[in-house]
Design a protein around this motif. Structure first.
Motif, PDB file in Angstrom:
ATOM      1  N   ASN A  44     104.360 -23.782 -24.931  1.00 13.13           N
ATOM      2  CA  ASN A  44     102.911 -23.605 -24.969  1.00 13.13           C
ATOM      3  C   ASN A  44     102.633 -22.147 -25.329  1.00 13.13           C
ATOM      4  OD1 ASN A  44     100.167 -23.477 -24.634  1.00 13.13           O
ATOM      5  ND2 ASN A  44     100.157 -24.086 -22.483  1.00 13.13           N
ATOM      6  N   TRP A  45     102.724 -21.853 -26.609  1.00  9.88           N
ATOM      7  CA  TRP A  45     102.603 -20.465 -27.061  1.00  9.88           C
ATOM      8  C   TRP A  45     101.245 -19.864 -26.730  1.00  9.88           C
ATOM      9  CZ3 TRP A  45     106.992 -18.348 -27.955  1.00  9.88           C
ATOM     10  CH2 TRP A  45     108.052 -19.069 -28.544  1.00  9.88           C
ATOM     11  N   ASP A  46     100.191 -20.677 -26.791  1.00 10.81           N
ATOM     12  CA  ASP A  46      98.852 -20.138 -26.559  1.00 10.81           C
ATOM     13  C   ASP A  46      98.672 -19.654 -25.127  1.00 10.81           C
ATOM     14  OD1 ASP A  46      98.019 -20.494 -29.159  1.00 10.81           O
ATOM     15  OD2 ASP A  46      97.203 -22.502 -28.793  1.00 10.81           O
ATOM     16  N   ALA A  47      99.534 -20.131 -24.218  1.00  8.87           N
ATOM     17  CA  ALA A  47      99.451 -19.653 -22.841  1.00  8.87           C
ATOM     18  C   ALA A  47     100.000 -18.238 -22.708  1.00  8.87           C
ATOM     19  CB  ALA A  47     100.216 -20.594 -21.918  1.00  8.87           C
ATOM     20  N   ILE A  48     100.894 -17.832 -23.636  1.00 14.50           N
ATOM     21  CA  ILE A  48     101.533 -16.517 -23.547  1.00 14.50           C
ATOM     22  C   ILE A  48     100.988 -15.575 -24.615  1.00 14.50           C
ATOM     23  CG2 ILE A  48     103.739 -15.302 -23.421  1.00 14.50           C
ATOM     24  CD1 ILE A  48     105.103 -18.030 -23.116  1.00 14.50           C
ATOM     25  N   VAL A  49     101.040 -16.025 -25.863  1.00 15.04           N
ATOM     26  CA  VAL A  49     100.681 -15.169 -26.993  1.00 15.04           C
ATOM     27  C   VAL A  49      99.685 -15.905 -27.895  1.00 15.04           C
ATOM     28  CG1 VAL A  49     102.710 -13.673 -27.045  1.00 15.04           C
ATOM     29  CG2 VAL A  49     102.857 -15.950 -28.063  1.00 15.04           C
ATOM     30  N   PRO A  50      98.455 -16.097 -27.412  1.00 15.87           N
ATOM     31  CA  PRO A  50      97.456 -16.810 -28.223  1.00 15.87           C
ATOM     32  C   PRO A  50      97.182 -16.081 -29.525  1.00 15.87           C
ATOM     33  CG  PRO A  50      96.418 -15.735 -26.358  1.00 15.87           C
ATOM     34  CD  PRO A  50      97.895 -15.625 -26.136  1.00 15.87           C
ATOM     35  N   ARG A  51      96.818 -16.855 -30.546  1.00 10.39           N
ATOM     36  CA  ARG A  51      96.550 -16.278 -31.863  1.00 10.39           C
ATOM     37  C   ARG A  51      95.203 -15.566 -31.925  1.00 10.39           C
ATOM     38  NH1 ARG A  51      99.061 -21.269 -34.035  1.00 10.39           N
ATOM     39  NH2 ARG A  51     100.940 -20.684 -35.219  1.00 10.39           N
ATOM     40  N   ASP A  52      94.211 -16.099 -31.221  1.00 14.38           N
ATOM     41  CA  ASP A  52      92.830 -15.647 -31.431  1.00 14.38           C
ATOM     42  C   ASP A  52      92.279 -14.791 -30.310  1.00 14.38           C
ATOM     43  OD1 ASP A  52      92.820 -17.097 -33.819  1.00 14.38           O
ATOM     44  OD2 ASP A  52      92.254 -18.936 -32.763  1.00 14.38           O
ATOM     45  N   SER A  53      93.128 -14.359 -29.397  1.00 19.53           N
ATOM     46  CA  SER A  53      92.696 -13.462 -28.326  1.00 19.53           C
ATOM     47  C   SER A  53      93.878 -12.617 -27.900  1.00 19.53           C
ATOM     48  CB  SER A  53      92.147 -14.266 -27.136  1.00 19.53           C
ATOM     49  OG  SER A  53      93.145 -15.143 -26.627  1.00 19.53           O
ATOM     50  N   ALA A  54      93.635 -11.689 -27.001  1.00 19.63           N
ATOM     51  CA  ALA A  54      94.711 -10.801 -26.566  1.00 19.63           C
ATOM     52  C   ALA A  54      95.844 -11.593 -25.930  1.00 19.63           C
ATOM     53  CB  ALA A  54      94.162  -9.782 -25.572  1.00 19.63           C
ATOM     54  N   HIS A  55      97.059 -11.130 -26.124  1.00 19.85           N
ATOM     55  CA  HIS A  55      98.200 -11.763 -25.480  1.00 19.85           C
ATOM     56  C   HIS A  55      98.013 -11.751 -23.965  1.00 19.85           C
ATOM     57  CE1 HIS A  55     100.934 -10.705 -29.154  1.00 19.85           C
ATOM     58  NE2 HIS A  55     100.148 -11.733 -29.395  1.00 19.85           N
ATOM     59  N   THR A  56      98.456 -12.820 -23.335  1.00 15.29           N
ATOM     60  CA  THR A  56      98.258 -12.961 -21.892  1.00 15.29           C
ATOM     61  C   THR A  56      99.256 -12.115 -21.115  1.00 15.29           C
ATOM     62  OG1 THR A  56      97.536 -15.233 -22.308  1.00 15.29           O
ATOM     63  CG2 THR A  56      98.023 -14.635 -20.022  1.00 15.29           C
ATOM     64  N   VAL A  57     100.556 -12.274 -21.422  1.00 16.48           N
ATOM     65  CA  VAL A  57     101.639 -11.518 -20.795  1.00 16.48           C
ATOM     66  C   VAL A  57     102.714 -11.317 -21.853  1.00 16.48           C
ATOM     67  CG1 VAL A  57     101.200 -12.327 -18.425  1.00 16.48           C
ATOM     68  CG2 VAL A  57     102.702 -13.652 -19.931  1.00 16.48           C
ATOM     69  N   SER A  58     103.856 -10.781 -21.443  1.00 14.91           N
ATOM     70  CA  SER A  58     104.977 -10.601 -22.362  1.00 14.91           C
ATOM     71  C   SER A  58     105.886 -11.822 -22.349  1.00 14.91           C
ATOM     72  CB  SER A  58     105.766  -9.348 -21.984  1.00 14.91           C
ATOM     73  OG  SER A  58     105.043  -8.176 -22.271  1.00 14.91           O
ATOM     74  N   LEU A  59     106.892 -11.807 -23.255  1.00 19.10           N
ATOM     75  CA  LEU A  59     107.815 -12.930 -23.438  1.00 19.10           C
ATOM     76  C   LEU A  59     109.189 -12.580 -22.887  1.00 19.10           C
ATOM     77  CD1 LEU A  59     107.138 -14.108 -27.094  1.00 19.10           C
ATOM     78  CD2 LEU A  59     107.381 -15.647 -25.169  1.00 19.10           C
ATOM     79  N   GLY A  60     109.794 -13.537 -22.182  1.00 16.54           N
ATOM     80  CA  GLY A  60     111.164 -13.365 -21.721  1.00 16.54           C
ATOM     81  C   GLY A  60     112.018 -14.524 -22.206  1.00 16.54           C
ATOM     82  N   PHE A  61     112.864 -14.282 -23.184  1.00 15.86           N
ATOM     83  CA  PHE A  61     113.728 -15.343 -23.717  1.00 15.86           C
ATOM     84  C   PHE A  61     114.988 -15.452 -22.865  1.00 15.86           C
ATOM     85  CE2 PHE A  61     111.616 -14.567 -27.952  1.00 15.86           C
ATOM     86  CZ  PHE A  61     111.018 -15.817 -28.020  1.00 15.86           C
ATOM     87  N   TYR A  62     115.212 -16.656 -22.350  1.00 16.93           N
ATOM     88  CA  TYR A  62     116.429 -16.921 -21.584  1.00 16.93           C
ATOM     89  C   TYR A  62     117.454 -17.590 -22.495  1.00 16.93           C
ATOM     90  CZ  TYR A  62     119.625 -18.806 -18.087  1.00 16.93           C
ATOM     91  OH  TYR A  62     120.753 -19.110 -17.355  1.00 16.93           O
ATOM     92  N   ARG A  63     118.511 -16.870 -22.812  1.00 18.14           N
ATOM     93  CA  ARG A  63     119.679 -17.323 -23.537  1.00 18.14           C
ATOM     94  C   ARG A  63     119.414 -17.604 -25.024  1.00 18.14           C
ATOM     95  NH1 ARG A  63     123.534 -19.082 -19.995  1.00 18.14           N
ATOM     96  NH2 ARG A  63     124.912 -18.790 -21.794  1.00 18.14           N
ATOM     97  N   PRO A  64     118.903 -16.623 -25.771  1.00 16.62           N
ATOM     98  CA  PRO A  64     118.702 -16.824 -27.210  1.00 16.62           C
ATOM     99  C   PRO A  64     120.000 -16.891 -27.993  1.00 16.62           C
ATOM    100  CG  PRO A  64     118.242 -14.549 -26.630  1.00 16.62           C
ATOM    101  CD  PRO A  64     118.422 -15.296 -25.332  1.00 16.62           C
ATOM    102  N   GLU A  65     121.143 -16.660 -27.335  1.00 17.58           N
ATOM    103  CA  GLU A  65     122.427 -16.841 -28.033  1.00 17.58           C
ATOM    104  C   GLU A  65     122.695 -18.303 -28.350  1.00 17.58           C
ATOM    105  OE1 GLU A  65     123.721 -16.942 -23.633  1.00 17.58           O
ATOM    106  OE2 GLU A  65     122.116 -16.093 -24.866  1.00 17.58           O
ATOM    107  N   TRP A  66     121.729 -19.173 -28.055  1.00 19.84           N
ATOM    108  CA  TRP A  66     121.764 -20.541 -28.583  1.00 19.84           C
ATOM    109  C   TRP A  66     122.024 -20.536 -30.085  1.00 19.84           C
ATOM    110  CZ3 TRP A  66     118.679 -22.435 -32.470  1.00 19.84           C
ATOM    111  CH2 TRP A  66     118.726 -23.806 -32.708  1.00 19.84           C
ATOM    112  N   THR A  67     121.542 -19.526 -30.773  1.00 18.66           N
ATOM    113  CA  THR A  67     121.706 -19.487 -32.228  1.00 18.66           C
ATOM    114  C   THR A  67     123.170 -19.505 -32.632  1.00 18.66           C
ATOM    115  OG1 THR A  67     121.517 -17.071 -32.186  1.00 18.66           O
ATOM    116  CG2 THR A  67     119.505 -18.321 -32.627  1.00 18.66           C
TER     117      THR A  67
END
Length: 677
Positions: A323-346
């Protein structure tokens, strides 16, 4: 099935049971006696029984830098670089709102080599420009709970301005956690101080990383323990701040002492957030809980962006529904920062045993850049809202001389001056260059070529940049956002090779920022011409081309190349090096005191004294009886381990040399040492 957070914890629980089982596990690898590993500890008391194969139980309370036999291999030497934020590559990337924290497991808790290993199959992040903090994730009840990051990871991150935190993991009781370890961590001395807080700060200082991520998930505590944890955090934060370190709290323990993941900033965890620098919000968040969390942080006089909303990508990576709009909405200020857990999935989602650097970087580009694979052209219909679409990239390229050979920190071979110096695969992130922050911005009115790191050939290190496509119009490839002063003798050097087709090459230099986000920098295009700095490599066709920044003054704000097709058919153009320097080139001073500090058969530990002046890294070569030099490894540290060496035919004494390598990849005179067989 790829491991998930739950199965990792279960693995830790299994390891915790090993001491009570018969010692039937396989022996440790042959080189274990000398092979240095990343360090890990329990807070104070150790488990009962005997550790499993390949595991060493250590007490952090008993740690002393002077007694740490592996410290020279584990101490990072690259300082944290200052960053600046250029005009964003697209209109949606914000410069002053959400930040990104990345929780990454680079290897097992135990037997994790200090300085890389002989495989190219390694998580080698290159999109540092979007990350603020990296957490060296790991720990298990049967191995150790407190992890210090590998030096190569810290050196690579620092080169790009990214802080690295060690991890303190107090696991759930169901997975082997013991409440006594939590009590050990927060114990006080007769003066009411927290000795483990001082130890943690001392470790981070000695090892050269930037603080700690505290994850207390062992249940069964009470309010008194929670109060002790808050006092510990306050002291840890105070001591850490004096050394330029930081503390992140994980949303787990509450003020009652129980473990209850809140999924937001609430009355149950606010005291811990107040005692730390920031908090990783557990994955149970909702849009409303994040909105209220941001508001609560601001009422405390704190930034809402000190809250990292956890996004678990361990199982599905860029296919994860968020739910990206809950964290980093496009049309308003970002709500909070992002914490990626285990992006070494790549890396981890690729078939084990068949993972190639090419496949890994393709998946990593998709994760960090988005489906378009071009930060300047985000795909609005992409369900994965990639970091490049959300946050502005940063750069650390701010001083001359500057050079890059586009080394990603792993490779299938090691190259020197376009020739193979070792045909063994390898990884060592400390050798990674400062890499382009916008992978990959391509500007053309015609067909867009593919641009990627390529591992089939390189000028130096293990990789080069490959532009591959059927060009029908000029193509600009943005390389670096910079802040480089232009002097009267400033030159730019390109080392390149044309593998197929015909192209005209121009250097793209901008001395001002673009007027709006997403716009093309105001480039001036300068032809590059061959000069006889060194003879062209006739074997592999690499050419060193240089150009003076004639007519330009001020500051270089962006660097790229423009390729214009001058023939028909597909083009394959390879960029092996880029340097901005004065007309003269300095050679670094040599290290001194090269010595072998320990030997076991063909396994050797080397150490030396630092060369005076600026050094990018050191290289270790073996001098063979026929006069050739074989690359054994490189490191930013003042020590190196080489394994499995054997005598050449008729050789009674092995000869080795270490050289300093400068920013422009010039090498010092060698310092040598011998070893009798």
């Amino acid at each position: 099935m790829n491991p998930t957070r739950r199965t990792v914890l279960l693995a830790g629980a299994t390891a915790a049971l090993l001491p009570s089982l018969p010692a039937t596990a396989a022996p440790r690898p042959r080189a274990a006696a000398l092979q240095p590993y990343a360090s890990y500890w329990y807070p104070d008391s150790l488990p009962s029984g005997t550790p499993g194969a390949g595991i060493t139980w250590r007490s952090l309370k008993a740690w002393r830098a002077a007694e740490d036999a592996d410290l020279a291999f584990n101490a990072a030497r690259e300082p944290l670089a200052a960053r600046f934020t250029p005009t964003p590559a697209n209109p949606t990337a914000r410069t002053d709102q959400a930040r990104i924290q990345s929780l990454v497991s680079f290897g097992p808790t135990s037997s994790n080599p200090s300085q890389g290993s002989a495989t190219a199959d390694y998580y080698a992040p290159t999109h540092w420009a979007y990350v603020d903090e990296l957490v060296f994730w790991g720990g298990s009840s049967g191995e150790g709970l407190i992890l210090a990051p590998n030096a190569p990871i810290v050196d690579a991150a620092h080169r790009h301005g990214v802080r690295v935190l060690g991890n303190i993991f107090l696991p759930p009781v169901a997975y082997g956690g013991q409440l006594r370890w939590t009590r050990d961590l927060v114990q006080t001395d007769s003066a009411g101080r927290y000795p483990l807080a001082a130890q943690l700060v001392a470790v981070a200082k000695a090892y050269g990383f930037d603080g700690w991520f505290v994850n207390a998930e062992t249940g069964g505590g009470d309010a008194a323990l929670a109060t002790a944890m808050q006092g510990f955090l306050r002291e840890l934060k105070s001591l850490a701040a004096a050394e330029g370190q930081r503390v992140t709290w994980y949303d787990s323990m509450t003020v009652s002492g129980s473990v209850s993941w809140q999924g937001g900033l609430t009355s149950q965890n606010e005291a811990f957030f107040r005692a730390a620098d920031d908090m990783f919000v557990d994955f149970r968040w909702s849009a409303s809980s994040l909105a209220s969390s941001g508001q609560r942080a601001e009422r405390l006089g704190r930034s809402r962006y000190e809250l990292w909303a956890g996004v678990d990508v361990e199982s599905n990576g860029s296919n994860t529904a968020v739910n990206w709009d809950a964290i980093v909405p496009r049309d308003s200020a970002h709500t909070v920062s992002l914490g990626f857990y285990r992006p070494e999935w790549t890396r981890n989602h690729l078939p084990a045993g068949a993972r190639t650097p090419k496949d890994f970087h393709a998946a990593d580009d998709r994760f960090w850049t988005g489906r378009s694979l071009d930060p300047s052209r985000p795909d609005a219909d992409d369900p994965w809202r990639a970091p490049a679409v959300v946050v502005a990239d940063r750069s650390t390229v701010t001083s001359v001389p500057f050079a890059s050979v586009f080394n990603t920190g792993h490779g299938l071979r090691w190259y020197e001056d376009g020739e193979v110096a070792s045909d063994a695969p390898w990884n060592h992130l400390g050798l990674q260059d400062r890499l382009p922050s916008r992978q990959w911005v391509v500007r053309t009115p015609g067909r867009r070529p593919a641009v990627s790191f390529d591992f089939a050939d390189a000028w130096r290190g293990g990789s080069s940049v490959l532009v591959d496509g059927d060009l029908d119009a000029p193509v600009i490839v943005d390389l670096y956002a910079t802040w480089l002063p232009i002097g009267v003798n400033t030159v730019v050097e390109l080392t390149h090779r044309i593998d197929a087709g015909a192209v005209n090459i121009e250097l793209a230099v901008a001395t001002a920022e673009p007027g709006t986000p997403g716009a093309t920098p105001p480039y001036t295009f300068l032809p590059v011409n061959p000069v006889n700095i060194e003879p062209v490599n006739a074997v592999n066709g690499w050419q060193a081309l240089t150009t003076r920044l004639t007519g330009l003054t001020g500051t270089v704000r962006a660097l790229g190349v423009r390729l214009t097709p001058s023939g028909t058919g597909p083009v394959r153009w390879r960029l092996g090096g880029l340097a901005v320097r004065d007309a003269t080139t300095e050679t670094p001073a040599a290290p001194t005191g090269l010595r072998i500090t320990a030997a076991s058969g063909g396994d050797l530990r080397f150490a030396w004294n630092a060369a005076p002046g600026a050094v990018r890294h050191y290289t270790l070569h073996r001098l063979l009886p026929d006069g050739t030099r074989r690359f054994l490894g490189g490191t930013c540290q003042l020590a190196h381990f080489a394994a499995g060496l054997t005598p050449e035919q008729g050789e009674r004494t092995a000869r080795f040399e270490v050289r300093s390598v400068g920013e422009l990849y010039t090498s010092s005179a060698p310092v040598t040492v011998t070893h009798p067989w």
